[in-house]
Design an enzyme around this catalytic site. Structure first.
Site, PDB file in Angstrom:
ATOM      1  N   HIS A 153       0.810  -1.326   0.087  1.00 14.64           N
ATOM      2  CA  HIS A 153      -0.072   0.206   0.007  1.00 14.64           C
ATOM      3  C   HIS A 153       0.876   1.462   0.148  1.00 14.64           C
ATOM      4  O   HIS A 153       0.385   2.253  -0.611  1.00 14.64           O
ATOM      5  CB  HIS A 153      -1.017  -0.237   1.166  1.00 14.64           C
ATOM      6  N   GLU A 154       1.932   1.295   0.715  1.00 11.21           N
ATOM      7  CA  GLU A 154       2.993   2.435   0.661  1.00 11.21           C
ATOM      8  C   GLU A 154       3.433   2.536  -0.417  1.00 11.21           C
ATOM      9  O   GLU A 154       3.960   3.653  -0.647  1.00 11.21           O
ATOM     10  CB  GLU A 154       3.881   2.205   1.901  1.00 11.21           C
TER      11      GLU A 154
END
Length: 340
Positions: A153-154
């Protein structure tokens, strides 16, 4: 020709030198960190607390603020036997699976193409043997899935209609795009180096000098002076993410302890709605911005990656996946994460 007195004097000097060498050796051994992120995730023997600096003890200096593990004793869960090299992360994440999980990380449109290699992942994991090495095989796989879910996600480059779905585009970025500041906060302990910027870099998008400093010390690299290493050395990059994953901070448990079932919520945690599961890890990583205010697309995105990876491993996700109704551990982001 030496006299008996001279010979005795020489013998005495030799004995003193030997004692000095022994004392130096013992002092060096005593200075070696014993536990926590400084010692590859090791835990203290006899249920001792592991201080924020990597030392074992029982007083408030060890068990109080910043304590990394066993802060209230060992509890009911026994300490697992450290994995042997043959049981490392590579045994549950073979190369072909790694490539399928991070399917489009080397796409021509991804700024990080060619950076996040399988070899760098394994080399970094070897420095934290408890990562992917705690519990039974299903637990070990679930930890890797959770780690890759959060970090994907990051670093995502996905979008709703992306080829193979949005959750096949993790690890597309290696540093924050257009950072709004240098992420330097005054700190006597972790002073910013002149001209250096501490914006989000690496799988966890490590940010701020107060994270670069302790991360670098734990992995043996001066990241305050050389923050760019997190975006230029893939092994260092993975190590910073694993350091964050394995290290408790303040009133937060480590993500490792949560996903492996070693964390038990305190009464304060229970009152805040924090129950064991993937959702607490999101709270640890970025709860100040994403948790406690109902549905949030960022939280859903983290869950989507995790579900895909658990499916690839052939395991269940466990419960409590979101943090929609969890009170954040802090009022702000713990890492200063970058939104791509």
């Amino acid at each position: 020709m030496s006299t008996p007195r001279a010979a005795a004097s020489l013998a005495k000097k030799a004995a003193l030198v030997a004692l000095a060498v022994l004392a130096a050796a013992l002092a060096t051994a005593a200075r070696a960190e014993q536990c926590g992120a400084q010692a590859g995730g090791a835990r203290c023997p006899n249920c001792l607390c592991c201080s924020r600096w990597g030392w074992c003890g029982t007083t408030s200096d060890f068990c109080g603020d910043g304590c990394q593990s066993q802060c209230s004793g060992c509890g009911p869960t026994p300490t697992p036997t450290p994995p042997s090299p043959s049981d490392g992360v590579g045994s549950i994440v073979p190369r072909d699976l790694f490539e399928r999980l991070l399917l489009h990380r080397n796409d021509g449109a991804c700024p990080a193409r060619g950076f996040y290699t399988y070899e760098a992942f394994l080399a970094a994991a070897a420095a934290f043997p408890a990562f992917g090495g705690t519990g039974n095989t299903e637990t070990r796989k679930r930890e890797v899935a959770a780690f890759l879910g959060q970090t994907s996600h990051e670093t995502t480059g996905g979008w709703p209609t992306a080829p193979d779905g949005p959750f096949s585009w993790g690890y597309c970025f290696k540093q924050e795009q257009n950072p709004p500041s240098d992420y330097c906060q005054p700190s006597p302990e972790w002073p910013c180096a002149p001209g250096r910027k501490y914006y989000g870099r690496g799988p966890i998008q490590l940010s701020f000098n107060f994270n670069y400093g302790p991360a670098g010390r734990a992995i043996g690299v001066d990241l305050l002076s050389n923050p760019d290493l997190v975006a230029t050395d893939a092994t260092v990059s993975f190590k910073t993410a694993l350091w964050f994953w394995m290290t408790p901070q303040g009133n937060k448990p480590s993500s490792h302890d949560v996903i492996t079932g070693r964390w038990a919520p305190s009464p304060a945690d229970a009152a805040a709605g924090r129950a064991p599961g993937y959702g607490v890890i999101t709270n640890i990583v970025n709860g100040g911005l994403e948790c406690g205010h109902g549905p949030d697309d960022r939280v859903a995105n983290r869950i989507g990656f995790y579900q895909r990876y658990c499916g690839a491993f052939g395991i269940g996700t466990g419960g409590n996946l979101d943090c929609y109704n969890q009170r954040p551990f802090n009022s702000g982001s713990s890492v200063g994460l970058a939104e791509q």
